[in-house]
Motif scaffolding. Structure first.
Motif, mmCIF file in Angstrom:
data_model
loop_
_atom_site.group_PDB
_atom_site.id
_atom_site.type_symbol
_atom_site.label_atom_id
_atom_site.label_comp_id
_atom_site.label_asym_id
_atom_site.label_seq_id
_atom_site.Cartn_x
_atom_site.Cartn_y
_atom_site.Cartn_z
ATOM 1 N N LEU A 162 0.824 -1.204 0.000
ATOM 2 C CA LEU A 162 0.000 0.000 0.000
ATOM 3 C C LEU A 162 0.860 1.257 0.000
ATOM 4 O O LEU A 162 0.564 2.235 -0.702
ATOM 5 N N ASP A 163 1.943 1.252 0.759
ATOM 6 C CA ASP A 163 2.845 2.410 0.793
ATOM 7 C C ASP A 163 3.461 2.665 -0.581
ATOM 8 O O ASP A 163 3.630 3.826 -0.995
ATOM 9 N N ALA A 164 3.801 1.585 -1.280
ATOM 10 C CA ALA A 164 4.371 1.741 -2.624
ATOM 11 C C ALA A 164 3.355 2.355 -3.582
ATOM 12 O O ALA A 164 3.704 3.199 -4.422
ATOM 13 N N LEU A 165 2.083 1.946 -3.458
ATOM 14 C CA LEU A 165 1.030 2.561 -4.272
ATOM 15 C C LEU A 165 0.903 4.039 -3.939
ATOM 16 O O LEU A 165 0.817 4.887 -4.849
ATOM 17 N N HIS A 166 0.900 4.369 -2.672
ATOM 18 C CA HIS A 166 0.797 5.763 -2.253
ATOM 19 C C HIS A 166 1.896 6.604 -2.908
ATOM 20 O O HIS A 166 1.649 7.716 -3.383
ATOM 21 N N ASP A 167 3.111 6.059 -2.971
ATOM 22 C CA ASP A 167 4.237 6.783 -3.567
ATOM 23 C C ASP A 167 4.072 6.979 -5.074
ATOM 24 O O ASP A 167 4.653 7.908 -5.644
ATOM 25 N N ARG A 168 3.290 6.118 -5.717
ATOM 26 C CA ARG A 168 3.110 6.206 -7.176
ATOM 27 C C ARG A 168 1.880 7.006 -7.587
ATOM 28 O O ARG A 168 1.687 7.269 -8.783
ATOM 29 N N LEU A 169 1.031 7.370 -6.646
ATOM 30 C CA LEU A 169 -0.254 7.959 -7.018
ATOM 31 C C LEU A 169 -0.094 9.212 -7.872
ATOM 32 O O LEU A 169 -0.738 9.358 -8.914
ATOM 33 N N ARG A 170 0.757 10.140 -7.421
ATOM 34 C CA ARG A 170 0.899 11.393 -8.170
ATOM 35 C C ARG A 170 1.437 11.141 -9.568
ATOM 36 O O ARG A 170 1.036 11.822 -10.531
ATOM 37 N N ASP A 171 2.330 10.151 -9.723
ATOM 38 C CA ASP A 171 2.900 9.860 -11.041
ATOM 39 C C ASP A 171 1.841 9.366 -12.024
ATOM 40 O O ASP A 171 2.043 9.468 -13.242
#
Length: 226
Positions: free
Chosen positions: A194-203
């Motif tokens: 989930l943290d990895a998804l959070h880091d990719r959201l803006r991209d």
């Protein structure tokens, strides 16, 4: 709620510091995939993960315009919680008095503090992995989104489109490696994924000129944010 462009233009709502006679800017929202062989929205590739639901709790929109002269700021009502995994885009009509826009802001907002599951989510993704198992990913944190533009004039035709790339957001290999059916990713289960998804959201979010107003990013349609 999904609206046709004509209906949306009849239902505009805006508040803020704008004055004068506004123009209407059609701002659309829609999911897309830049890698359909890996993550599909159309369920037409048996080797891909299928993103069947893309629930987003979209917050208020804020525009800043005429930044080189007399800056204008305006705030527009939140679109709210809706599933964007459909061909038809959701559309807002924004009353804009600025001649150019230099910043667009919105957010994925968390649900009420007392809510749980889907009701608490700011972003909720669900579908089927290539091995046939269902998956669901629930993020309950607010995420701010801000886009800088080069003093972009309002379009003479079409509108603007905020797109959400599920191929950037969904790591199919990471989900396939997890146990369970459905594969469930929350703050309590597989928080690292989930943290990895959070880091990719803006991209995975981009603002385009939707020249033909069809709610899709078509070849040659210019990206506006930088």
């Amino acid at each position: 709620m999904r609206l046709g462009l004509e209906a949306a233009l009849l239902g505009l709502a805006a508040c803020g510091t704008e004055t004068g006679n506004p123009d209407l800017l059609a701002l659309s929202y829609n999911a897309r995939t830049t890698a359909p062989a890996e993550v599909s929205l159309e369920r037409d590739d048996p080797g891909a993960a299928d993103a069947e639901q893309v629930w987003l709790r979209l917050g208020p929109v804020r525009l800043e315009g005429d930044c080189d002269s007399d800056p204008v700021q305006a705030r527009y009502d939140a679109l709210g919680f809706a599933d964007h995994a459909h061909p038809d885009a959701a559309v807002q009509a924004l009353a804009v008095t600025a001649a150019t826009v230099c910043r667009v802001e919105t957010s994925f907002d968390a649900g009420p503090a007392s809510s749980t599951g889907l009701d608490a989510a700011s972003v909720a993704l669900a579908g089927t992995l290539s091995d046939g198992r269902a998956f669901e990913v629930l993020l309950d944190e607010a995420v701010a989104l801000s886009f800088s533009l080069d003093d972009e004039p309002l379009p003479d035709r079409g509108g603007w489109l905020l797109s959400f790339d599920v191929a950037t957001w969904i790591d199919a290999d990471a989900l396939l490696a997890l146990p369970g059916d459905p594969v469930t990713v929350t703050a309590a289960d597989h928080a690292d994924v989930l943290d990895a998804l959070h880091d990719r959201l803006r991209d995975g979010v981009a603002l385009h000129h939707d020249a033909d107003g069809d709610g899709q990013v078509d070849p040659g349609e210019r990206r506006l944010d930088r």
